[in-house]
Motif scaffolding. Sequence first.
Motif, short mmCIF file in Angstrom:
data_model
loop_
_atom_site.label_atom_id
_atom_site.label_comp_id
_atom_site.label_asym_id
_atom_site.label_seq_id
_atom_site.Cartn_x
_atom_site.Cartn_y
_atom_site.Cartn_z
N THR A 159 -9.04 3.98 -5.37
CA THR A 159 -8.17 4.63 -6.39
C THR A 159 -6.66 3.80 -6.31
OG1 THR A 159 -7.64 6.11 -4.62
CG2 THR A 159 -9.26 6.95 -6.20
N THR A 160 -6.55 2.88 -5.58
CA THR A 160 -5.49 1.99 -5.69
C THR A 160 -5.87 0.47 -5.48
OG1 THR A 160 -5.31 1.51 -2.97
CG2 THR A 160 -3.91 3.62 -4.26
N ALA A 161 -5.40 -0.34 -6.30
CA ALA A 161 -5.84 -1.80 -6.34
C ALA A 161 -4.88 -2.89 -5.42
CB ALA A 161 -5.71 -2.22 -7.86
N PHE A 184 5.77 2.72 -8.38
CA PHE A 184 6.28 1.72 -7.24
C PHE A 184 5.23 1.79 -6.26
CE2 PHE A 184 8.17 1.46 -3.01
CZ PHE A 184 9.09 0.40 -3.37
N ILE A 185 4.27 2.74 -6.05
CA ILE A 185 3.09 2.56 -5.24
C ILE A 185 2.18 1.36 -5.89
CG2 ILE A 185 1.17 3.54 -4.15
CD1 ILE A 185 2.70 6.03 -4.11
N THR A 186 1.93 1.51 -7.27
CA THR A 186 1.19 0.59 -7.83
C THR A 186 1.59 -0.74 -7.69
OG1 THR A 186 0.70 2.20 -9.72
CG2 THR A 186 0.41 -0.28 -10.23
N HIS A 211 1.98 0.34 4.20
CA HIS A 211 1.62 -0.86 4.31
C HIS A 211 1.91 -1.98 3.38
CE1 HIS A 211 -0.43 -4.26 6.25
NE2 HIS A 211 -1.25 -4.35 5.31
N GLY A 212 1.72 -1.37 2.17
CA GLY A 212 1.83 -2.40 0.95
C GLY A 212 3.52 -2.71 0.67
N LEU A 213 4.17 -1.70 1.09
CA LEU A 213 5.82 -1.93 1.01
C LEU A 213 6.02 -3.03 2.34
CD1 LEU A 213 8.47 -1.52 -0.16
CD2 LEU A 213 8.50 0.61 1.45
N LYS A 272 12.05 -8.10 -6.84
CA LYS A 272 13.35 -7.71 -7.58
C LYS A 272 13.10 -6.76 -8.77
CE LYS A 272 16.58 -11.26 -6.18
NZ LYS A 272 17.33 -12.37 -6.65
N TYR A 273 11.78 -7.07 -9.61
CA TYR A 273 11.78 -6.55 -10.60
C TYR A 273 11.09 -5.27 -10.45
CZ TYR A 273 8.90 -5.52 -15.00
OH TYR A 273 8.27 -4.87 -16.25
N PHE A 274 10.45 -4.90 -9.24
CA PHE A 274 9.64 -3.61 -8.82
C PHE A 274 10.69 -3.00 -8.08
CE2 PHE A 274 5.60 -6.52 -9.36
CZ PHE A 274 5.22 -5.69 -10.38
N GLY A 275 11.94 -3.40 -7.69
CA GLY A 275 12.84 -2.65 -7.05
C GLY A 275 12.44 -2.68 -5.36
#
Length: 242
Positions: A3-5, A51-53, A135-137, A190-193
Amino acid sequence: VPTTAGTGSETTLAAVIVDSKTRHKYAINDFYLIPDYAVLDPKPTLSLPPFITACTGMDALTHAIEAYIGNSTTKKTREYALKATKLIFEDGNDLEARSNMLDAAYYAGHAFTVSYVGYVHAIAHSLGGKYNIAHGLANATLLDVVLKQYGDSVNKKLYEMALYCGICNAKDSYKVGAERFIEQITLMKKYFGISSTFSELKKSDIHELAVYADHEANPLYPVPVLWDVKELEKVYDLVVED
């Protein structure tokens, strides 16, 4: 059915847990964690917040890059890592892009379950366990920082990735190609903040975290350059918020 990539967990033998008492995050590896089948359907990911994407996508990118630049690659894992990276950098409409990201996470999962990861993951796990940072962040924040710290040792491989993805051309030097590749990652952040520092990180915790990261990475991860605790502390210093 992911459910996440990002994690590529449908292809890996790893599961990560946190010790609730020590706040130490570590992995469990077993072939029984790999499913017989996986359904990569982009529709369940449509409701994932932007943001999570982005962060989970950067997680997949980290898997691909660390698998490619490490010292334990195979022809197949390099191929999967390159495919994943190119898919992540490509544009597309929402459903197409999400489908590409699932494929990318799948390929990157294949790559790192054989070729392992590196210091981005080791440091990210220490921060995730201590401060409950996603973890992704954590990976997204650290990726370009760690790649810069690797220096010339990864220039050739990053150049190869940049060339495959159309970020540089064959006439560029290894160093220029690597710099353009890392710059592309910084621009994506930067684009994704996504910040380049962690507000949660305390300077007083850096030594403890560096010890955790060192224990995780050495000798398990085939990193491009072997760092000791002091050198790892320098990376934490770069991402602590002033």
